[in-house]
Write a protein that holds these residues in place. Structure first.
Motif, mmCIF file in Angstrom:
data_model
loop_
_atom_site.group_PDB
_atom_site.id
_atom_site.type_symbol
_atom_site.label_atom_id
_atom_site.label_comp_id
_atom_site.label_asym_id
_atom_site.label_seq_id
_atom_site.Cartn_x
_atom_site.Cartn_y
_atom_site.Cartn_z
ATOM 1 N N ASP A 125 0.836 -1.132 -0.109
ATOM 2 C CA ASP A 125 -0.058 -0.002 -0.067
ATOM 3 C C ASP A 125 0.768 1.274 0.029
ATOM 4 O O ASP A 125 0.628 2.278 -0.370
ATOM 5 C CB ASP A 125 -1.075 0.121 1.368
ATOM 6 N N GLY A 126 2.001 1.254 0.660
ATOM 7 C CA GLY A 126 2.751 2.461 0.802
ATOM 8 C C GLY A 126 3.212 3.054 -0.406
ATOM 9 O O GLY A 126 3.630 4.152 -0.632
ATOM 10 N N ILE A 127 3.541 2.111 -1.665
ATOM 11 C CA ILE A 127 3.839 2.650 -2.826
ATOM 12 C C ILE A 127 2.747 3.472 -3.348
ATOM 13 O O ILE A 127 3.223 4.403 -4.321
ATOM 14 C CB ILE A 127 4.410 1.322 -3.777
ATOM 15 N N ARG A 128 1.790 3.157 -3.208
ATOM 16 C CA ARG A 128 0.658 3.977 -3.935
ATOM 17 C C ARG A 128 0.540 5.476 -3.451
ATOM 18 O O ARG A 128 0.110 6.183 -4.116
ATOM 19 C CB ARG A 128 -0.747 3.139 -3.493
ATOM 20 N N ASP A 129 1.026 5.574 -2.116
ATOM 21 C CA ASP A 129 0.723 6.963 -1.524
ATOM 22 C C ASP A 129 1.858 7.780 -1.828
ATOM 23 O O ASP A 129 1.544 9.108 -1.223
ATOM 24 C CB ASP A 129 0.588 6.768 -0.001
ATOM 25 N N ARG A 130 2.971 7.594 -2.391
ATOM 26 C CA ARG A 130 4.023 8.615 -2.287
ATOM 27 C C ARG A 130 3.795 9.647 -3.635
ATOM 28 O O ARG A 130 3.161 9.432 -4.643
ATOM 29 C CB ARG A 130 5.250 7.872 -3.000
ATOM 30 N N GLU A 131 4.406 10.938 -3.198
ATOM 31 C CA GLU A 131 4.103 11.829 -4.172
ATOM 32 C C GLU A 131 5.619 12.653 -4.220
ATOM 33 O O GLU A 131 5.650 13.779 -3.233
ATOM 34 C CB GLU A 131 2.991 13.007 -3.877
ATOM 35 N N ASN A 132 6.361 12.503 -5.187
ATOM 36 C CA ASN A 132 7.667 13.158 -5.477
ATOM 37 C C ASN A 132 8.095 13.209 -7.041
ATOM 38 O O ASN A 132 7.104 12.504 -7.513
ATOM 39 C CB ASN A 132 8.636 12.597 -4.630
ATOM 40 N N ARG A 133 9.303 13.782 -7.157
ATOM 41 C CA ARG A 133 9.223 13.902 -8.523
ATOM 42 C C ARG A 133 9.617 12.630 -9.387
ATOM 43 O O ARG A 133 9.356 12.214 -10.531
ATOM 44 C CB ARG A 133 10.409 15.003 -8.523
ATOM 45 N N TRP A 134 10.216 11.682 -8.435
ATOM 46 C CA TRP A 134 10.592 10.195 -8.977
ATOM 47 C C TRP A 134 9.242 9.659 -9.393
ATOM 48 O O TRP A 134 8.995 8.886 -10.559
ATOM 49 C CB TRP A 134 11.158 9.614 -8.299
ATOM 50 N N THR A 135 8.001 9.551 -8.425
ATOM 51 C CA THR A 135 6.922 8.904 -8.553
ATOM 52 C C THR A 135 6.176 9.457 -9.824
ATOM 53 O O THR A 135 5.384 8.846 -10.517
ATOM 54 C CB THR A 135 6.262 8.562 -7.358
ATOM 55 N N ARG A 136 6.012 10.808 -9.748
ATOM 56 C CA ARG A 136 5.471 11.400 -10.719
ATOM 57 C C ARG A 136 6.045 10.931 -12.289
ATOM 58 O O ARG A 136 5.277 10.829 -13.190
ATOM 59 C CB ARG A 136 5.435 12.875 -10.546
ATOM 60 N N ALA A 137 7.268 11.043 -12.350
ATOM 61 C CA ALA A 137 8.001 10.524 -13.622
ATOM 62 C C ALA A 137 7.754 9.008 -13.969
ATOM 63 O O ALA A 137 7.359 8.715 -14.965
ATOM 64 C CB ALA A 137 9.472 10.870 -13.359
ATOM 65 N N GLU A 138 7.696 8.366 -13.150
ATOM 66 C CA GLU A 138 7.448 6.810 -13.139
ATOM 67 C C GLU A 138 5.944 6.611 -13.650
ATOM 68 O O GLU A 138 5.902 5.867 -14.536
ATOM 69 C CB GLU A 138 7.625 6.072 -11.662
ATOM 70 N N VAL A 140 4.211 8.718 -15.328
ATOM 71 C CA VAL A 140 4.268 9.355 -16.793
ATOM 72 C C VAL A 140 4.812 8.154 -17.757
ATOM 73 O O VAL A 140 4.434 7.741 -18.805
ATOM 74 C CB VAL A 140 4.940 10.502 -16.981
ATOM 75 N N ALA A 141 5.930 7.452 -17.401
ATOM 76 C CA ALA A 141 6.626 6.516 -18.070
ATOM 77 C C ALA A 141 5.878 5.258 -18.252
ATOM 78 O O ALA A 141 6.081 4.715 -19.402
ATOM 79 C CB ALA A 141 7.681 6.320 -17.115
ATOM 80 N N PHE A 142 4.815 5.110 -17.376
ATOM 81 C CA PHE A 142 3.883 3.908 -17.638
ATOM 82 C C PHE A 142 2.436 4.312 -18.120
ATOM 83 O O PHE A 142 1.523 3.623 -17.767
ATOM 84 C CB PHE A 142 3.929 3.127 -16.292
ATOM 85 N N GLY A 143 2.451 5.772 -18.689
ATOM 86 C CA GLY A 143 1.218 6.130 -19.255
ATOM 87 C C GLY A 143 0.086 6.300 -18.286
ATOM 88 O O GLY A 143 -1.276 6.456 -18.425
ATOM 89 N N GLU A 144 0.441 6.522 -16.817
ATOM 90 C CA GLU A 144 -0.582 6.575 -15.893
ATOM 91 C C GLU A 144 -0.760 8.209 -15.254
ATOM 92 O O GLU A 144 -1.654 8.481 -14.575
ATOM 93 C CB GLU A 144 -0.312 5.673 -14.664
ATOM 94 N N ARG A 145 -0.105 9.027 -15.968
ATOM 95 C CA ARG A 145 -0.176 10.270 -15.556
ATOM 96 C C ARG A 145 0.464 10.999 -16.964
ATOM 97 O O ARG A 145 1.344 10.482 -17.597
ATOM 98 C CB ARG A 145 0.527 10.850 -14.429
ATOM 99 N N MET A 238 13.358 0.210 -22.036
ATOM 100 C CA MET A 238 14.393 1.404 -21.945
ATOM 101 C C MET A 238 13.633 2.436 -22.368
ATOM 102 O O MET A 238 14.045 3.572 -21.801
ATOM 103 C CB MET A 238 15.536 1.005 -22.947
ATOM 104 N N LEU A 239 12.857 2.603 -23.119
ATOM 105 C CA LEU A 239 11.955 3.943 -23.352
ATOM 106 C C LEU A 239 11.298 4.374 -22.168
ATOM 107 O O LEU A 239 11.474 5.476 -21.898
ATOM 108 C CB LEU A 239 10.922 3.725 -24.382
ATOM 109 N N ARG A 240 10.636 3.453 -21.294
ATOM 110 C CA ARG A 240 9.958 3.880 -20.249
ATOM 111 C C ARG A 240 11.118 4.048 -19.017
ATOM 112 O O ARG A 240 10.873 5.231 -18.346
ATOM 113 C CB ARG A 240 9.019 2.720 -19.627
ATOM 114 N N ALA A 241 12.301 3.577 -18.973
ATOM 115 C CA ALA A 241 13.189 3.841 -18.454
ATOM 116 C C ALA A 241 13.828 5.551 -18.563
ATOM 117 O O ALA A 241 14.110 6.331 -17.541
ATOM 118 C CB ALA A 241 14.718 3.081 -18.355
#
Length: 266
Positions: A125-138, A140-145, A238-241
């Motif tokens: 559950d803890g992975i869902r709740d984070r909000e920082n520049r890395w999770t925002r980028a993640e 986007v990388a997977f088409g979820e934002r 690699m594109l998503r990375a």
């Protein structure tokens, strides 16, 4: 010492002397106090679910013979908290050297991710709740934002990468270390010691791709390795990375990103 020093109560609660010594590597802010490495910027919420996974695995790996992998042991305070004023602790391992060999880094990641997959079967559950520049980028990388507010040169490269994405599967999601390349040490026996686990719930192939890209951009790995990521699932990983790193980088070297990507995935 570096500019960031632990408050007195951090030393007190981790039960170590306050004559700390700055350590090289990382972001230059970790310190050695007694037999512990104290590091700032720790999130108590993440540590609260992640460290109970890491600690028993670290103990298990240290008792295996022969050893092929080690994991830094997180240490709680004397009142059984993992983080104090943003500072966390792990056991210090003397006589280590940073690992810069890409083959060793990838092999280490695969061993670690196999162990993590066996221990953690559902998304924490803890992975869902984070909000920082890395999770925002993640996301986007997977088409979820959607990316927003990008400088024009970054936006142009982002658009180019996104245009190359397709629906090719890159493997099942699991708990992975999303920042492996700079966080593997070799102990005095040459055994890889993984530190600072950056948790994500994504395919292991994506974590491998992030490791490869980071090694090319920052560790001097031969950029020709990118040709191995030019097609199929590897290309999509690699594109998503690249999106993840590009969009989380505060000041990305766009020429370096373009050169790396043009040797393989785009």
């Amino acid at each position: 010492m570096g500019d960031v020093q632990p408050p007195a109560r951090v030393f007190d609660l981790f039960a170590v002397p306050d004559d700390a010594v700055a350590l090289e590597g990382g972001h230059g802010h970790s310190v050695l106090a007694g037999d512990l490495v104290l590091s700032p910027g720790r999130d108590p919420h993440t540590a609260g679910w992640l460290n109970p996974v890491v600690a028993p695995l670290a103990a298990e790996l240290d008792h295996e013979r022969p050893r092929s992998l080690r994991l830094a042991m997180p240490i709680p305070t004397r009142d059984l908290n993992w983080v104090v004023d943003g500072w966390g602790a792990s056991r210090y391992e003397p006589d280590t050297t940073p690992c810069r060999d890409l083959d060793v880094l990838l092999a280490t990641g695969r061993l670690l991710h196999a162990r993590l997959a066996a221990r953690v079967g559902t998304r924490p559950d803890g992975i869902r709740d984070r909000e920082n520049r890395w999770t925002r980028a993640e996301l986007v990388a997977f088409g979820e934002r959607q990316p927003v507010g990008l400088p024009t040169p970054v936006a142009m490269l982002t658009t180019r990468i996104v245009a190359a994405l397709d629906a090719t599967a890159i493997g099942p999601d699991q708990l992975v270390h999303g920042d492996l390349a700079g966080n593997v040490l070799l102990d005095k026996d040459g055994i890889p010691l993984v530190i600072d686990l950056a948790p994500y719930w994504r395919p292991a192939l994506w974590a491998d791709a992030v490791c490869v890209l980071d090694a090319v951009l920052h560790l001097g790995a031969d950029a020709s390795v990118m040709a191995q990521w030019a097609s199929g699932a590897e290309r999509q990983a690699m594109l998503r990375a690249a999106l993840f790193r590009l969009l989380s980088d505060v000041d990305p070297d766009l020429d370096a990103y373009r050169d790396a990507l043009e040797r393989g995935p785009i």
